[in-house]
Design an enzyme around this catalytic site. Sequence first.
Site, mmCIF file in Angstrom:
data_model
loop_
_atom_site.group_PDB
_atom_site.id
_atom_site.type_symbol
_atom_site.label_atom_id
_atom_site.label_comp_id
_atom_site.label_asym_id
_atom_site.label_seq_id
_atom_site.Cartn_x
_atom_site.Cartn_y
_atom_site.Cartn_z
ATOM 1 C CB THR A 1 -0.680 0.040 1.454
ATOM 2 O OG1 THR A 1 -2.039 -1.322 1.589
ATOM 3 C CG2 THR A 1 -1.257 0.842 1.185
ATOM 4 C CG ASN B 1 -6.935 -8.281 -4.978
ATOM 5 O OD1 ASN B 1 -6.418 -7.348 -5.622
ATOM 6 N ND2 ASN B 1 -7.212 -7.783 -4.064
ATOM 7 C CD GLN C 1 -2.180 -10.940 -4.566
ATOM 8 O OE1 GLN C 1 -2.304 -12.229 -4.526
ATOM 9 N NE2 GLN C 1 -2.861 -10.355 -3.487
ATOM 10 C CB SER D 1 3.196 -6.772 -0.422
ATOM 11 O OG SER D 1 2.808 -6.564 0.553
ATOM 12 N N GLY D 2 6.401 -8.041 1.223
ATOM 13 C CA GLY D 2 6.778 -9.056 1.983
ATOM 14 C C GLY D 2 5.253 -10.221 1.802
ATOM 15 C CG HIS D 3 1.856 -9.475 3.647
ATOM 16 N ND1 HIS D 3 0.399 -9.769 4.084
ATOM 17 C CD2 HIS D 3 1.517 -7.981 3.371
ATOM 18 C CE1 HIS D 3 -0.605 -9.014 3.273
ATOM 19 N NE2 HIS D 3 0.198 -7.995 3.220
ATOM 20 C CB THR E 1 14.929 4.441 11.501
ATOM 21 O OG1 THR E 1 15.875 6.044 11.958
ATOM 22 C CG2 THR E 1 16.136 3.754 11.765
ATOM 23 C CB CYS F 1 -16.448 -6.118 6.870
ATOM 24 S SG CYS F 1 -17.138 -7.546 7.385
HETATM 25 N N1 PLP Z 1 -1.830 -4.824 -4.486
HETATM 26 C C1 PLP Z 1 -2.966 -5.846 -4.862
HETATM 27 C C2 PLP Z 1 -2.935 -5.781 -5.286
HETATM 28 C C3 PLP Z 1 -2.510 -6.617 -3.056
HETATM 29 O O1 PLP Z 1 -3.549 -8.190 -3.426
HETATM 30 C C4 PLP Z 1 -2.409 -5.992 -2.222
HETATM 31 C C5 PLP Z 1 -2.886 -6.588 -0.624
HETATM 32 O O2 PLP Z 1 -3.582 -7.291 -0.464
HETATM 33 C C6 PLP Z 1 -1.870 -4.767 -2.058
HETATM 34 C C7 PLP Z 1 -1.793 -3.970 -3.773
HETATM 35 C C8 PLP Z 1 -1.589 -3.830 -0.384
HETATM 36 O O3 PLP Z 1 -0.335 -4.717 -0.430
HETATM 37 P P1 PLP Z 1 0.167 -4.813 1.027
HETATM 38 O O4 PLP Z 1 -0.786 -6.119 2.310
HETATM 39 O O5 PLP Z 1 1.440 -4.911 1.836
HETATM 40 O O6 PLP Z 1 -0.613 -3.403 1.546
#
Ligand code: PLP
Length: 375
Positions: free
Chosen positions: A72, A147, A175, A194-196, A232, A319
Amino acid sequence: MKKIYLDNNATTALDPRVIEAMQEVLTPLPFNSSSVHSFGQESKKLLTKSRDTIAHAFHVKPQEIIFTSGGTEALNLLLRGFYTPGAHILTSNVEHPAVRETLQALEKQGAKVTYLPAGLWGAVQPYQIEEALTPETRLIVLMAANNITGVKTGINAIAQIAHQRNIPFIVDGVQILGKELFHILPGVSAMAFSGHKLHGPTGIGLAFVRSSFKLTPQITGGSQEYGRRAGTENLMGIVGLAKAIELLAVELPAATKRMETLRNKLTQSLMNNLGDIVIHGQGPRICNTVHIGFPGIDGETLLLQLDLAGIAASHGSACTSGGLEPSPVLLNMQIPASLARTSIRFSLSRNTTEQEIDTTIELVTQLINKQKRNP
Ligand code: PLP
Protein backbone atom coordinates in the site's frame (compact mmCIF):
# COMPACT_ATOMS: atom_id res chain seq x y z
CA MET A 1 -8.47 -30.87 13.66
CA LYS A 2 -5.73 -30.06 11.15
CA LYS A 3 -6.47 -26.68 9.62
CA ILE A 4 -6.24 -25.96 5.90
CA TYR A 5 -5.29 -22.47 4.77
CA LEU A 6 -6.49 -21.48 1.29
CA ASP A 7 -6.44 -17.69 1.66
CA ASN A 8 -2.90 -17.02 0.50
CA ASN A 9 -3.81 -13.98 -1.62
CA ALA A 10 -4.67 -12.28 1.68
CA THR A 11 -1.42 -13.25 3.39
CA THR A 12 0.98 -16.20 3.57
CA ALA A 13 2.67 -18.05 6.40
CA LEU A 14 6.28 -17.07 7.14
CA ASP A 15 8.81 -19.48 5.63
CA PRO A 16 11.01 -20.99 8.38
CA ARG A 17 14.10 -19.96 6.38
CA VAL A 18 12.84 -16.36 6.41
CA ILE A 19 12.39 -16.56 10.20
CA GLU A 20 15.93 -17.89 10.51
CA ALA A 21 17.31 -15.01 8.41
CA MET A 22 15.40 -12.46 10.47
CA GLN A 23 16.76 -13.92 13.70
CA GLU A 24 20.14 -12.51 12.71
CA VAL A 25 18.65 -9.08 13.38
CA LEU A 26 16.36 -10.15 16.24
CA THR A 27 19.12 -9.78 18.83
CA PRO A 28 19.69 -7.36 21.71
CA LEU A 29 22.06 -5.38 19.45
CA PRO A 30 21.20 -1.86 18.31
CA PHE A 31 20.61 -1.70 14.54
CA ASN A 32 20.44 1.68 12.84
CA SER A 33 22.21 1.77 9.51
CA SER A 34 22.47 5.59 9.59
CA SER A 35 24.83 5.47 12.61
CA VAL A 36 28.53 5.76 11.85
CA HIS A 37 29.87 3.51 14.65
CA SER A 38 30.54 -0.19 14.25
CA PHE A 39 26.96 -1.17 15.22
CA GLY A 40 25.66 1.12 12.50
CA GLN A 41 28.14 -0.26 10.00
CA GLU A 42 26.98 -3.79 10.79
CA SER A 43 23.36 -2.89 10.06
CA LYS A 44 24.37 -0.95 6.93
CA LYS A 45 26.08 -4.12 5.71
CA LEU A 46 22.87 -6.15 6.20
CA LEU A 47 20.80 -3.44 4.51
CA THR A 48 23.14 -3.27 1.51
CA LYS A 49 23.30 -7.05 1.20
CA SER A 50 19.49 -7.31 1.25
CA ARG A 51 19.10 -4.57 -1.34
CA ASP A 52 21.71 -6.22 -3.57
CA THR A 53 19.97 -9.60 -3.29
CA ILE A 54 16.66 -8.11 -4.41
CA ALA A 55 18.23 -6.01 -7.19
CA HIS A 56 19.98 -9.13 -8.47
CA ALA A 57 16.73 -11.14 -8.43
CA PHE A 58 14.89 -8.40 -10.38
CA HIS A 59 17.84 -7.58 -12.69
CA VAL A 60 17.70 -3.91 -11.65
CA LYS A 61 20.10 -1.51 -9.93
CA PRO A 62 20.24 -1.47 -6.10
CA GLN A 63 19.50 2.29 -6.11
CA GLU A 64 16.24 1.53 -7.92
CA ILE A 65 14.84 -0.27 -4.85
CA ILE A 66 13.01 1.75 -2.16
CA PHE A 67 11.92 -0.12 0.96
CA THR A 68 8.46 0.77 2.28
CA SER A 69 6.06 -0.50 4.94
CA GLY A 70 4.25 -2.68 2.38
CA GLY A 71 2.46 -2.74 -0.95
CA THR A 72 0.00 0.00 0.00
CA GLU A 73 2.73 2.48 0.90
CA ALA A 74 4.76 1.57 -2.20
CA LEU A 75 1.73 2.25 -4.41
CA ASN A 76 0.98 5.53 -2.61
CA LEU A 77 4.60 6.60 -3.04
CA LEU A 78 4.59 5.75 -6.75
CA LEU A 79 1.22 7.25 -7.63
CA ARG A 80 1.66 10.43 -5.63
CA GLY A 81 5.38 10.64 -6.41
CA PHE A 82 4.86 10.42 -10.21
CA TYR A 83 1.79 12.67 -10.24
CA THR A 84 1.90 15.91 -12.16
CA PRO A 85 -0.99 18.35 -11.55
CA GLY A 86 -3.98 17.86 -13.85
CA ALA A 87 -2.54 14.70 -15.45
CA HIS A 88 -4.73 12.19 -17.29
CA ILE A 89 -4.21 8.72 -15.77
CA LEU A 90 -5.30 5.38 -17.24
CA THR A 91 -6.20 2.48 -14.96
CA SER A 92 -8.74 -0.36 -14.66
CA ASN A 93 -11.93 -0.70 -12.63
CA VAL A 94 -10.65 -3.80 -10.77
CA GLU A 95 -7.59 -2.35 -9.01
CA HIS A 96 -6.81 -2.93 -5.33
CA PRO A 97 -8.05 -0.16 -2.98
CA ALA A 98 -4.40 0.91 -2.50
CA VAL A 99 -4.54 2.15 -6.10
CA ARG A 100 -8.25 2.95 -6.41
CA GLU A 101 -8.48 5.08 -3.27
CA THR A 102 -5.19 6.84 -3.98
CA LEU A 103 -6.35 7.75 -7.49
CA GLN A 104 -9.61 9.03 -6.03
CA ALA A 105 -7.58 11.25 -3.70
CA LEU A 106 -5.58 12.52 -6.69
CA GLU A 107 -8.83 13.25 -8.56
CA LYS A 108 -9.64 15.70 -5.75
CA GLN A 109 -6.34 17.42 -6.61
CA GLY A 110 -7.28 17.72 -10.29
CA ALA A 111 -6.23 14.38 -11.81
CA LYS A 112 -8.42 13.06 -14.64
CA VAL A 113 -8.65 9.31 -14.22
CA THR A 114 -10.11 6.85 -16.75
CA TYR A 115 -11.17 3.56 -15.12
CA LEU A 116 -11.21 1.10 -18.04
CA PRO A 117 -13.66 -1.81 -17.70
CA ALA A 118 -12.07 -5.21 -17.09
CA GLY A 119 -15.36 -6.96 -17.95
CA LEU A 120 -15.88 -10.69 -17.62
CA TRP A 121 -12.31 -11.17 -18.92
CA GLY A 122 -11.12 -9.78 -15.57
CA ALA A 123 -8.34 -7.45 -16.76
CA VAL A 124 -7.86 -4.48 -19.05
CA GLN A 125 -6.51 -5.56 -22.43
CA PRO A 126 -3.76 -3.79 -24.43
CA TYR A 127 -6.15 -2.61 -27.18
CA GLN A 128 -8.23 -0.78 -24.55
CA ILE A 129 -5.13 1.12 -23.46
CA GLU A 130 -4.30 2.03 -27.09
CA GLU A 131 -7.83 3.33 -27.60
CA ALA A 132 -8.00 5.32 -24.35
CA LEU A 133 -4.65 7.13 -24.65
CA THR A 134 -4.94 10.89 -25.20
CA PRO A 135 -2.22 13.52 -25.73
CA GLU A 136 -2.79 14.44 -22.04
CA THR A 137 -2.15 10.91 -20.70
CA ARG A 138 0.78 11.14 -18.27
CA LEU A 139 0.52 7.83 -16.42
CA ILE A 140 -0.75 4.26 -16.73
CA VAL A 141 -1.23 2.17 -13.58
CA LEU A 142 -2.36 -1.47 -13.62
CA MET A 143 -2.05 -4.58 -11.51
CA ALA A 144 -0.03 -7.51 -12.89
CA ALA A 145 -2.46 -10.00 -11.31
CA ASN A 146 -5.80 -9.44 -9.65
CA ASN A 147 -6.04 -10.42 -5.98
CA ILE A 148 -9.74 -11.38 -6.22
CA THR A 149 -9.82 -13.46 -9.41
CA GLY A 150 -6.13 -14.09 -10.12
CA VAL A 151 -6.56 -12.81 -13.71
CA LYS A 152 -3.31 -11.49 -15.15
CA THR A 153 -2.97 -8.26 -17.14
CA GLY A 154 -0.92 -8.36 -20.38
CA ILE A 155 1.76 -6.24 -18.74
CA ASN A 156 4.44 -6.90 -21.37
CA ALA A 157 2.26 -5.77 -24.29
CA ILE A 158 1.14 -2.67 -22.35
CA ALA A 159 4.76 -1.95 -21.37
CA GLN A 160 5.62 -1.83 -25.08
CA ILE A 161 2.81 0.64 -25.75
CA ALA A 162 3.95 2.80 -22.80
CA HIS A 163 7.56 2.64 -23.99
CA GLN A 164 6.67 3.68 -27.57
CA ARG A 165 4.59 6.62 -26.33
CA ASN A 166 7.02 7.56 -23.57
CA ILE A 167 4.32 7.34 -20.87
CA PRO A 168 5.30 6.25 -17.34
CA PHE A 169 3.80 2.87 -16.45
CA ILE A 170 3.37 1.80 -12.80
CA VAL A 171 2.64 -1.88 -12.16
CA ASP A 172 1.11 -3.23 -8.96
CA GLY A 173 3.19 -6.41 -8.73
CA VAL A 174 1.94 -7.47 -5.29
CA GLN A 175 0.09 -10.60 -6.46
CA ILE A 176 2.49 -11.73 -9.20
CA LEU A 177 5.63 -11.95 -7.04
CA GLY A 178 5.78 -15.42 -5.54
CA LYS A 179 3.39 -16.90 -8.10
CA GLU A 180 5.54 -17.01 -11.25
CA LEU A 181 8.84 -15.73 -12.63
CA PHE A 182 8.63 -12.49 -14.62
CA HIS A 183 10.94 -9.93 -16.18
CA ILE A 184 10.64 -6.18 -15.67
CA LEU A 185 10.56 -4.88 -19.27
CA PRO A 186 12.03 -1.44 -20.18
CA GLY A 187 8.48 -0.02 -20.60
CA VAL A 188 7.73 -0.64 -16.92
CA SER A 189 8.76 2.49 -15.03
CA ALA A 190 7.97 1.34 -11.51
CA MET A 191 6.53 -1.60 -9.59
CA ALA A 192 5.20 -2.21 -6.08
CA PHE A 193 5.67 -5.40 -4.06
CA SER A 194 4.74 -6.68 -0.61
CA GLY A 195 6.57 -9.11 1.70
CA HIS A 196 3.64 -10.93 3.27
CA LYS A 197 2.29 -12.35 0.00
CA LEU A 198 5.39 -14.48 -0.60
CA HIS A 199 6.06 -16.10 2.78
CA GLY A 200 7.94 -13.01 3.94
CA PRO A 201 7.05 -10.70 6.85
CA THR A 202 4.14 -8.25 7.03
CA GLY A 203 4.84 -4.53 7.28
CA ILE A 204 7.55 -4.54 4.65
CA GLY A 205 7.39 -3.95 0.91
CA LEU A 206 9.27 -2.16 -1.79
CA ALA A 207 8.93 0.11 -4.75
CA PHE A 208 11.14 -0.39 -7.79
CA VAL A 209 11.63 2.90 -9.63
CA ARG A 210 13.70 3.04 -12.82
CA SER A 211 16.54 5.48 -12.26
CA SER A 212 15.54 7.62 -15.26
CA PHE A 213 12.34 8.67 -13.43
CA LYS A 214 12.06 11.46 -10.90
CA LEU A 215 10.00 10.63 -7.83
CA THR A 216 8.70 13.16 -5.32
CA PRO A 217 9.17 11.70 -1.80
CA GLN A 218 5.97 11.38 0.22
CA ILE A 219 7.56 10.84 3.63
CA THR A 220 10.10 13.52 4.38
CA GLY A 221 12.78 13.56 7.04
CA GLY A 222 16.18 11.87 6.96
CA SER A 223 18.01 10.86 3.80
CA GLN A 224 17.29 7.13 4.00
CA GLU A 225 16.47 5.24 0.79
CA TYR A 226 18.47 7.73 -1.31
CA GLY A 227 16.30 10.57 -0.02
CA ARG A 228 13.09 9.05 -1.40
CA ARG A 229 11.56 7.56 1.78
CA ALA A 230 12.63 9.00 5.10
CA GLY A 231 12.65 7.05 8.36
CA THR A 232 14.89 4.50 10.06
CA GLU A 233 14.66 1.28 8.06
CA ASN A 234 12.77 -1.82 9.23
CA LEU A 235 15.94 -3.89 9.00
CA MET A 236 14.41 -7.12 10.27
CA GLY A 237 11.61 -6.86 7.70
CA ILE A 238 14.06 -5.98 4.93
CA VAL A 239 16.29 -8.98 5.73
CA GLY A 240 13.20 -11.22 5.75
CA LEU A 241 11.90 -9.80 2.48
CA ALA A 242 15.28 -10.30 0.79
CA LYS A 243 15.36 -13.92 1.96
CA ALA A 244 11.78 -14.54 0.76
CA ILE A 245 12.66 -13.11 -2.69
CA GLU A 246 15.96 -15.01 -2.83
CA LEU A 247 14.10 -18.28 -2.20
CA LEU A 248 11.82 -17.68 -5.18
CA ALA A 249 14.64 -18.03 -7.71
CA VAL A 250 15.24 -21.59 -6.53
CA GLU A 251 11.70 -22.67 -5.71
CA LEU A 252 9.45 -20.90 -8.15
CA PRO A 253 9.43 -22.78 -11.40
CA ALA A 254 8.53 -26.04 -9.63
CA ALA A 255 6.20 -24.35 -7.10
CA THR A 256 4.28 -22.58 -9.88
CA LYS A 257 3.67 -25.89 -11.62
CA ARG A 258 2.60 -27.63 -8.42
CA MET A 259 0.20 -24.85 -7.37
CA GLU A 260 -1.34 -24.83 -10.84
CA THR A 261 -1.81 -28.60 -10.88
CA LEU A 262 -3.50 -28.55 -7.45
CA ARG A 263 -5.63 -25.49 -8.29
CA ASN A 264 -6.77 -27.19 -11.50
CA LYS A 265 -7.58 -30.40 -9.62
CA LEU A 266 -9.71 -28.41 -7.17
CA THR A 267 -11.55 -26.62 -9.99
CA GLN A 268 -12.06 -29.66 -12.18
CA SER A 269 -13.22 -31.91 -9.34
CA LEU A 270 -15.74 -29.33 -8.07
CA MET A 271 -16.98 -28.94 -11.63
CA ASN A 272 -17.37 -32.72 -11.99
CA ASN A 273 -19.04 -33.11 -8.58
CA LEU A 274 -21.36 -30.10 -8.71
CA GLY A 275 -21.88 -29.34 -12.40
CA ASP A 276 -23.11 -25.76 -12.34
CA ILE A 277 -20.19 -23.72 -11.04
CA VAL A 278 -18.88 -20.47 -12.53
CA ILE A 279 -15.19 -19.55 -12.63
CA HIS A 280 -14.80 -15.78 -12.41
CA GLY A 281 -12.41 -14.18 -14.91
CA GLN A 282 -12.03 -15.53 -18.42
CA GLY A 283 -8.45 -14.29 -18.87
CA PRO A 284 -5.33 -16.31 -17.99
CA ARG A 285 -4.85 -16.55 -14.23
CA ILE A 286 -1.92 -16.86 -11.82
CA CYS A 287 -1.27 -20.45 -10.80
CA ASN A 288 -2.73 -20.41 -7.29
CA THR A 289 -6.12 -18.69 -7.55
CA VAL A 290 -9.65 -19.68 -8.44
CA HIS A 291 -12.76 -17.68 -7.54
CA ILE A 292 -15.87 -19.78 -7.96
CA GLY A 293 -19.56 -18.87 -8.04
CA PHE A 294 -21.85 -21.64 -6.77
CA PRO A 295 -25.28 -20.67 -8.15
CA GLY A 296 -28.10 -20.99 -5.62
CA ILE A 297 -25.72 -21.22 -2.64
CA ASP A 298 -25.18 -18.63 0.08
CA GLY A 299 -21.43 -17.96 -0.14
CA GLU A 300 -21.20 -16.46 3.34
CA THR A 301 -22.85 -19.49 4.97
CA LEU A 302 -20.56 -21.81 3.04
CA LEU A 303 -17.51 -19.81 4.09
CA LEU A 304 -18.53 -20.01 7.76
CA GLN A 305 -19.23 -23.73 7.51
CA LEU A 306 -15.83 -24.27 5.90
CA ASP A 307 -14.18 -22.23 8.66
CA LEU A 308 -15.88 -24.36 11.32
CA ALA A 309 -14.53 -27.43 9.54
CA GLY A 310 -11.01 -25.93 9.58
CA ILE A 311 -10.76 -24.64 6.01
CA ALA A 312 -9.96 -20.95 5.52
CA ALA A 313 -11.00 -19.39 2.20
CA SER A 314 -12.39 -15.96 1.35
CA HIS A 315 -14.87 -14.11 -0.80
CA GLY A 316 -13.03 -10.84 -1.17
CA SER A 317 -16.13 -9.01 0.03
CA ALA A 318 -16.24 -5.73 1.80
CA CYS A 319 -17.50 -5.56 5.39
CA THR A 320 -20.12 -2.87 5.85
CA SER A 321 -21.91 -2.16 9.11
CA GLY A 322 -22.36 -5.79 10.11
CA GLY A 323 -23.25 -7.09 6.64
CA LEU A 324 -21.17 -8.37 3.78
CA GLU A 325 -21.37 -6.71 0.39
CA PRO A 326 -20.33 -8.68 -2.69
CA SER A 327 -16.79 -7.96 -3.88
CA PRO A 328 -16.70 -4.62 -5.76
CA VAL A 329 -14.22 -6.22 -8.17
CA LEU A 330 -16.75 -8.91 -9.17
CA LEU A 331 -19.51 -6.31 -9.49
CA ASN A 332 -17.27 -4.07 -11.62
CA MET A 333 -16.65 -7.08 -13.89
CA GLN A 334 -20.44 -7.03 -14.49
CA ILE A 335 -20.99 -10.25 -12.55
CA PRO A 336 -24.54 -10.04 -11.13
CA ALA A 337 -24.68 -9.36 -7.37
CA SER A 338 -26.80 -12.51 -6.93
CA LEU A 339 -23.96 -14.66 -8.37
CA ALA A 340 -21.19 -12.66 -6.65
CA ARG A 341 -22.87 -13.45 -3.28
CA THR A 342 -22.47 -17.18 -3.93
CA SER A 343 -18.76 -16.88 -4.66
CA ILE A 344 -15.67 -18.06 -2.83
CA ARG A 345 -11.99 -17.51 -3.58
CA PHE A 346 -9.52 -20.32 -2.98
CA SER A 347 -5.87 -19.22 -3.10
CA LEU A 348 -3.15 -21.82 -2.65
CA SER A 349 0.49 -21.47 -1.62
CA ARG A 350 3.61 -23.49 -2.27
CA ASN A 351 2.89 -25.24 1.06
CA THR A 352 -0.56 -26.50 -0.01
CA THR A 353 -0.65 -30.30 -0.23
CA GLU A 354 -2.65 -32.63 -2.45
CA GLN A 355 -4.27 -34.12 0.64
CA GLU A 356 -5.49 -30.67 1.68
CA ILE A 357 -7.01 -30.14 -1.76
CA ASP A 358 -8.68 -33.58 -1.66
CA THR A 359 -10.20 -32.78 1.77
CA THR A 360 -11.39 -29.39 0.47
CA ILE A 361 -13.03 -30.95 -2.61
CA GLU A 362 -14.83 -33.48 -0.42
CA LEU A 363 -16.03 -30.96 2.13
CA VAL A 364 -17.13 -28.26 -0.31
CA THR A 365 -19.09 -30.87 -2.29
CA GLN A 366 -20.76 -32.20 0.88
CA LEU A 367 -21.67 -28.75 2.23
CA ILE A 368 -23.07 -27.53 -1.07
CA ASN A 369 -25.15 -30.66 -1.60
CA LYS A 370 -26.49 -30.22 1.94
CA GLN A 371 -27.36 -26.53 1.29
CA LYS A 372 -29.11 -27.56 -1.93
CA ARG A 373 -31.19 -30.19 -0.09
CA ASN A 374 -32.12 -27.77 2.74
CA PRO A 375 -32.05 -24.28 1.19
N1 PLP B 1 -2.10 -4.67 -4.30
C1 PLP B 1 -2.66 -5.88 -4.36
C2 PLP B 1 -3.02 -6.47 -5.69
C3 PLP B 1 -2.90 -6.60 -3.18
O1 PLP B 1 -3.47 -7.80 -3.25
C4 PLP B 1 -2.54 -6.01 -1.94
C5 PLP B 1 -2.83 -6.72 -0.67
O2 PLP B 1 -3.81 -7.42 -0.55
C6 PLP B 1 -1.94 -4.74 -1.94
C7 PLP B 1 -1.74 -4.11 -3.14
C8 PLP B 1 -1.53 -4.07 -0.65
O3 PLP B 1 -0.38 -4.68 -0.09
P1 PLP B 1 -0.07 -4.54 1.49
O4 PLP B 1 -1.00 -5.49 2.18
O5 PLP B 1 1.36 -4.96 1.62
O6 PLP B 1 -0.28 -3.15 1.86
